[in-house]
Design a protein around this motif. Structure first.
Motif, short mmCIF file in Angstrom:
data_model
loop_
_atom_site.label_atom_id
_atom_site.label_comp_id
_atom_site.label_asym_id
_atom_site.label_seq_id
_atom_site.Cartn_x
_atom_site.Cartn_y
_atom_site.Cartn_z
N ALA A 1 -13.46 -4.78 10.56
CA ALA A 1 -13.01 -4.31 9.25
C ALA A 1 -13.93 -3.22 8.70
O ALA A 1 -13.47 -2.23 8.11
CB ALA A 1 -12.94 -5.47 8.27
N GLU A 2 -15.24 -3.38 8.90
CA GLU A 2 -16.20 -2.39 8.42
C GLU A 2 -16.03 -1.06 9.18
O GLU A 2 -16.12 0.02 8.59
CB GLU A 2 -17.61 -2.92 8.58
CG GLU A 2 -17.94 -4.04 7.60
CD GLU A 2 -19.27 -4.71 7.91
OE1 GLU A 2 -19.96 -5.09 6.94
OE2 GLU A 2 -19.61 -4.86 9.10
N ARG B 54 -3.49 7.28 -2.08
CA ARG B 54 -3.20 5.87 -1.88
C ARG B 54 -3.45 5.09 -3.15
O ARG B 54 -4.49 5.22 -3.78
CB ARG B 54 -4.06 5.28 -0.75
CG ARG B 54 -3.66 5.77 0.62
CD ARG B 54 -4.55 5.12 1.67
NE ARG B 54 -4.10 5.49 2.99
CZ ARG B 54 -3.19 4.82 3.68
NH1 ARG B 54 -2.64 3.75 3.15
NH2 ARG B 54 -2.82 5.20 4.87
N PRO C 34 -4.42 1.57 -4.61
CA PRO C 34 -5.02 0.35 -4.07
C PRO C 34 -4.04 -0.80 -4.15
O PRO C 34 -3.22 -0.87 -5.03
CB PRO C 34 -6.22 0.12 -5.00
CG PRO C 34 -5.87 0.81 -6.26
CD PRO C 34 -5.03 2.00 -5.87
N ARG D 187 -13.23 -0.04 10.60
CA ARG D 187 -11.96 0.54 10.15
C ARG D 187 -12.12 1.21 8.78
O ARG D 187 -11.54 2.28 8.54
CB ARG D 187 -10.87 -0.53 10.09
CG ARG D 187 -10.41 -0.98 11.45
CD ARG D 187 -9.23 -1.93 11.39
NE ARG D 187 -8.84 -2.35 12.72
CZ ARG D 187 -8.09 -1.64 13.55
NH1 ARG D 187 -7.63 -0.46 13.17
NH2 ARG D 187 -7.79 -2.09 14.76
N ASN D 188 -12.88 0.60 7.90
CA ASN D 188 -13.11 1.21 6.59
C ASN D 188 -13.83 2.55 6.72
O ASN D 188 -13.54 3.50 5.98
CB ASN D 188 -13.94 0.27 5.71
CG ASN D 188 -13.14 -0.92 5.21
OD1 ASN D 188 -11.90 -0.87 5.18
ND2 ASN D 188 -13.81 -1.99 4.85
N LEU D 189 -14.76 2.64 7.66
CA LEU D 189 -15.47 3.90 7.89
C LEU D 189 -14.51 4.97 8.40
O LEU D 189 -14.55 6.12 7.94
CB LEU D 189 -16.59 3.67 8.91
CG LEU D 189 -17.46 4.88 9.26
CD1 LEU D 189 -18.18 5.40 8.02
CD2 LEU D 189 -18.46 4.51 10.35
N ASP E 128 0.88 -1.17 0.00
CA ASP E 128 0.00 0.00 0.00
C ASP E 128 0.92 1.21 0.00
O ASP E 128 1.80 1.32 0.85
CB ASP E 128 -0.88 -0.03 1.25
CG ASP E 128 -1.93 1.07 1.25
OD1 ASP E 128 -2.15 1.68 0.19
OD2 ASP E 128 -2.52 1.30 2.31
N GLU F 64 -11.24 5.02 7.93
CA GLU F 64 -10.33 5.35 6.82
C GLU F 64 -10.99 6.33 5.85
O GLU F 64 -10.35 7.25 5.36
CB GLU F 64 -9.93 4.07 6.08
CG GLU F 64 -8.99 3.18 6.85
CD GLU F 64 -7.61 3.78 7.01
OE1 GLU F 64 -7.21 4.58 6.15
OE2 GLU F 64 -6.95 3.47 8.01
N ALA F 65 -12.27 6.12 5.57
CA ALA F 65 -12.99 7.01 4.66
C ALA F 65 -13.07 8.42 5.24
O ALA F 65 -12.95 9.42 4.50
CB ALA F 65 -14.40 6.47 4.39
#
Length: 198
Positions: A166-167, A194, A196, A169-171, A99, A173-174
């Motif tokens: 994970a969900e 970033r 992907p 963390r994705n929130l 990444d 990160e967004a």
């Protein structure tokens, strides 16, 4: 064209990575960065620094198991070449999926009362030597630790609703990405880009 290519003496590489070969050592995602002629290798609670030469315009994050393998059997070249392109690192002759974050000046450093999200955004843009050795760096590390605790707590509280860590963390990160982009939209040279993971 921007180049991301470093060279490091094999002996220096071995000294910097040797500690990561210990099997009992708990490692985390590896962060590889370059500042003012020094290569920073960070995983878990350990950061090693060694001299390197070349150009490097971002930060690469990759698997701790790759670092452990490189520590146990370093590349045979001397000096060892390290380069980045298209979501991959080339360390010696080993190609590593990573990444990649392009770092720019952090506008959040100028905020009077930065929020937790501001501080997390700063953690993505702040040079490693500042994070390690300054008061602002300590605040930034504290913010990251606080966010980790809140993510773990939210995961426990939302488990019955089948919301995963994970969900969450994705929130987060967004939200961080939105904050960085907002800095750019105000006409200021802030943000991270970033690639992907391929």
């Amino acid at each position: 064209m921007i180049k991301n290519m470093l060279k490091i003496a094999r002996a220096d590489f071995k000294r910097a990575t040797n500690v990561y070969s210990k099997k009992e050592l708990k490692l985390g995602p590896v962060l590889l960065s370059f500042e003012n002629g020094f290569l920073f290798i960070e995983s878990g609670e350990i950061t090693k620094v060694t001299r390197a030469e070349g150009e490097w315009h971002g930060r690469a994050t990759f698997s701790a198991e790759i670092l452990r393998a490189l520590a146990m059997v370093p590349p045979s070249q001397d000096p060892i070449p390290i380069s980045y392109a298209d979501g991959h690192l080339l360390i010696g002759s080993m190609t590593v999926i990573c990444d990649w974050t392009i770092v720019r000046t952090a506008v959040v450093k100028d905020l009077v009362n930065p929020s937790l999200v501001d501080m997390l955004a700063l953690a993505r843009t702040m040079p490693r030597h500042e994070i390690i050795g300054t008061a602002l760096g300590r605040r930034t590390r504290g913010a990251v630790e606080k966010a980790e605790r809140r993510i773990k707590n939210a995961t426990r509280q939302l488990a019955d609703l089948e919301v995963t860590e994970a969900e969450i963390r994705n929130l987060v990160e967004a939200r961080i990405a939105t904050r960085l982009v907002a800095g750019d939209s105000r006409g200021q040279p802030d943000g991270t880009i970033r690639d992907p993971i391929q």
